[in-house]
Design a protein around this motif. Structure first.
Motif, PDB file in Angstrom:
ATOM      1  N   SER A  49       0.852  -1.186   0.000  1.00 43.16           N
ATOM      2  CA  SER A  49       0.000   0.000   0.000  1.00 43.16           C
ATOM      3  C   SER A  49       0.890   1.240   0.000  1.00 43.16           C
ATOM      4  N   ARG A  50       0.287   2.402  -0.056  1.00 43.45           N
ATOM      5  CA  ARG A  50       1.058   3.648  -0.164  1.00 43.45           C
ATOM      6  C   ARG A  50       2.020   3.819   1.024  1.00 43.45           C
ATOM      7  N   SER A  51       1.508   3.694   2.233  1.00 42.37           N
ATOM      8  CA  SER A  51       2.353   3.885   3.415  1.00 42.37           C
ATOM      9  C   SER A  51       3.389   2.773   3.555  1.00 42.37           C
ATOM     10  N   GLN A  52       3.050   1.579   3.121  1.00 44.11           N
ATOM     11  CA  GLN A  52       4.018   0.486   3.172  1.00 44.11           C
ATOM     12  C   GLN A  52       5.174   0.735   2.217  1.00 44.11           C
ATOM     13  N   ARG A  53       4.896   1.354   1.089  1.00 46.38           N
ATOM     14  CA  ARG A  53       5.986   1.695   0.166  1.00 46.38           C
ATOM     15  C   ARG A  53       6.909   2.734   0.802  1.00 46.38           C
ATOM     16  N   THR A  54       6.332   3.676   1.541  1.00 42.81           N
ATOM     17  CA  THR A  54       7.147   4.680   2.226  1.00 42.81           C
ATOM     18  C   THR A  54       8.034   4.011   3.279  1.00 42.81           C
ATOM     19  N   LEU A  55       7.474   3.096   4.052  1.00 43.12           N
ATOM     20  CA  LEU A  55       8.265   2.359   5.034  1.00 43.12           C
ATOM     21  C   LEU A  55       9.330   1.510   4.356  1.00 43.12           C
ATOM     22  N   CYS A  56       8.974   0.951   3.229  1.00 44.18           N
ATOM     23  CA  CYS A  56       9.908   0.120   2.471  1.00 44.18           C
ATOM     24  C   CYS A  56      11.163   0.916   2.094  1.00 44.18           C
ATOM     25  N   GLU A  57      10.999   2.203   1.758  1.00 46.83           N
ATOM     26  CA  GLU A  57      12.142   3.028   1.383  1.00 46.83           C
ATOM     27  C   GLU A  57      13.151   3.128   2.528  1.00 46.83           C
ATOM     28  N   SER A  58      12.648   3.168   3.773  1.00 49.62           N
ATOM     29  CA  SER A  58      13.537   3.295   4.935  1.00 49.62           C
ATOM     30  C   SER A  58      14.029   1.949   5.453  1.00 49.62           C
ATOM     31  N   TYR A  59      13.285   0.885   5.147  1.00 48.60           N
ATOM     32  CA  TYR A  59      13.622  -0.443   5.681  1.00 48.60           C
ATOM     33  C   TYR A  59      13.672  -1.467   4.548  1.00 48.60           C
TER      34      TYR A  59
END
Length: 374
Positions: free
Chosen positions: A59-69
């Motif tokens: 999802s959108r927020s998971q992609r953002t978290l993915c960038e950091s982790y």
């Protein structure tokens, strides 16, 4: 002129609402657990050269978290695969056996991304509750062990304090599974999908389903955290017990699956409150704790195929004609007849260990009786 402008503004507002709803609908099928669907999706998650924006199951927020982790995603996808496998094990004798759907996936992990569990996961049933819990639990389990193995840059060994009652001859501080870090990461990552689906335009049913999913995610995560125990071992030269060390370790994932399966039998049917919380439909159930699975809807009829609900039915499933349990032909076939036939199978047999160092087996043929629901 003013009338024309007003109509244009109204149309713009309607189109904006439609676009928002369409955007939310497109995210419903952004199921992070689809990363564990097959080898291609597992490889895509593990390949750090592939941008997070190209992983369609996030999802959108998971992609953002993915960038950091980004280095975590390999273990999230492996957890997703482990969760599906455990779900299928726990339901192997049930009318719904955690069926997954096929997908036309390319070599880069992309393709026509169907929901992993099909439409049946859209029903807020007991089975859906278990699916969310076991998937969230698998992320905690895998991330905790990845921390211990030094696979992740943001975490290391567990820093759990020395347990009370541990004898003075036992040293504490061996590298243990980092359940606390894994719990925190899994809560942010897994629940991010539910936060993305939240919207002022969502109806009561959608808000209720979000609350159900978040609650069951938490039950799964805590099953891992609360199931972890100190593990001790004595070792030394020539088998002597001169060194006694203990560390923090999660339970085997099969044990966690068994724990959640027991919770499924005690799951509580709930409804939405005016403050968007959940409460039991029956007063006798008492308060809803974070150790109880919850569901909003009755389970569908899993006996016969139903395209509307995504149920595939039980025709073609193997059953046990001598059993009165859920795997018995009477229950699994839903009262329908079953067909029987004899099959010849080959298997390894009469295995012997040869020094040094291999095992040699013969190949034996065996006739087995099969019973299949019609």
């Amino acid at each position: 002129m003013a009338t024309v402008l007003r109509k244009s503004s109204d149309l713009d507002s309607k189109w904006m609402a439609i676009l928002i709803i369409a955007s939310l609908a497109s995210q419903v099928h952004s199921e992070w657990w689809s990363m564990g669907r097959n080898e291609a999706t597992l490889e895509q998650a593990a390949n750090r050269l592939i941008p997070c924006s190209e992983i369609k199951s996030l999802s959108r927020s998971q992609r953002t978290l993915c960038e950091s982790y980004r280095d975590h995603l390999k273990f999230v996808s492996e957890g997703a695969s482990e969760g599906v496998a455990e779900c299928q094990h726990q339901f192997r004798h049930r009318r719904w056996n955690c069926t997954t759907t096929a997908t036309n996936t390319g070599s880069n992990g992309t393709g026509s991304e169907k929901p992993l569990f099909g439409k049946v996961i859209d029903i807020g049933s007991r089975e859906t509750a278990f699916t969310y819990a076991i998937s969230a639990a698998a992320v905690v389990h895998n991330i905790a062990r990845a921390c211990k193995m030094g696979e992740l840059s943001n975490c290391g060994c567990s820093d759990e304090p020395r347990p009370r009652g541990l004898g003075p001859n036992w040293s504490w501080g061996g590298c243990g599974d980092n359940t606390m870090y894994a719990y925190g990461f899994a809560r942010e990552f897994v629940d991010a999908r539910e936060r993305d689906l939240a919207s002022p335009l969502s109806g009561a049913q959608s808000r209720g389903r979000k609350a159900m999913n978040v609650h069951n995610n938490e039950v799964g995560r805590l099953a891992v955290v609360r199931g972890a125990r100190p593990t001790c071992k004595c070792h030394g030269v020539s088998g002597s017990c001169s060194i006694n060390s203990c560390w923090w370790q999660t339970a085997q994932f099969r044990t966690i699956g068994d724990t959640l399966q027991k919770k499924l039998t005690e799951a509580v049917e709930v409804k939405m409150t005016r403050r968007h919380g959940l409460r039991s439909r029956r007063r006798v159930d008492g308060s809803i704790s974070d150790s109880k699975l919850v569901f909003l809807e009755s389970s569908p009829d899993y006996c016969t195929p139903n395209p509307a609900t995504g149920v595939v039915g039980t025709a073609g499933r193997y059953c046990n004609k001598d059993s009165t349990g859920p795997e018995g032909c009477g229950l699994l076939c839903c009262g329908r007849p079953h067909a029987s036939y004899t099959e010849v199978i080959t298997e390894r047999c009469h295995c012997k260990f040869h020094w040094c160092c291999h095992v040699k087996c013969e190949v034996c043929r065996k006739r087995v009786k099969r019973h299949v629901c019609t």
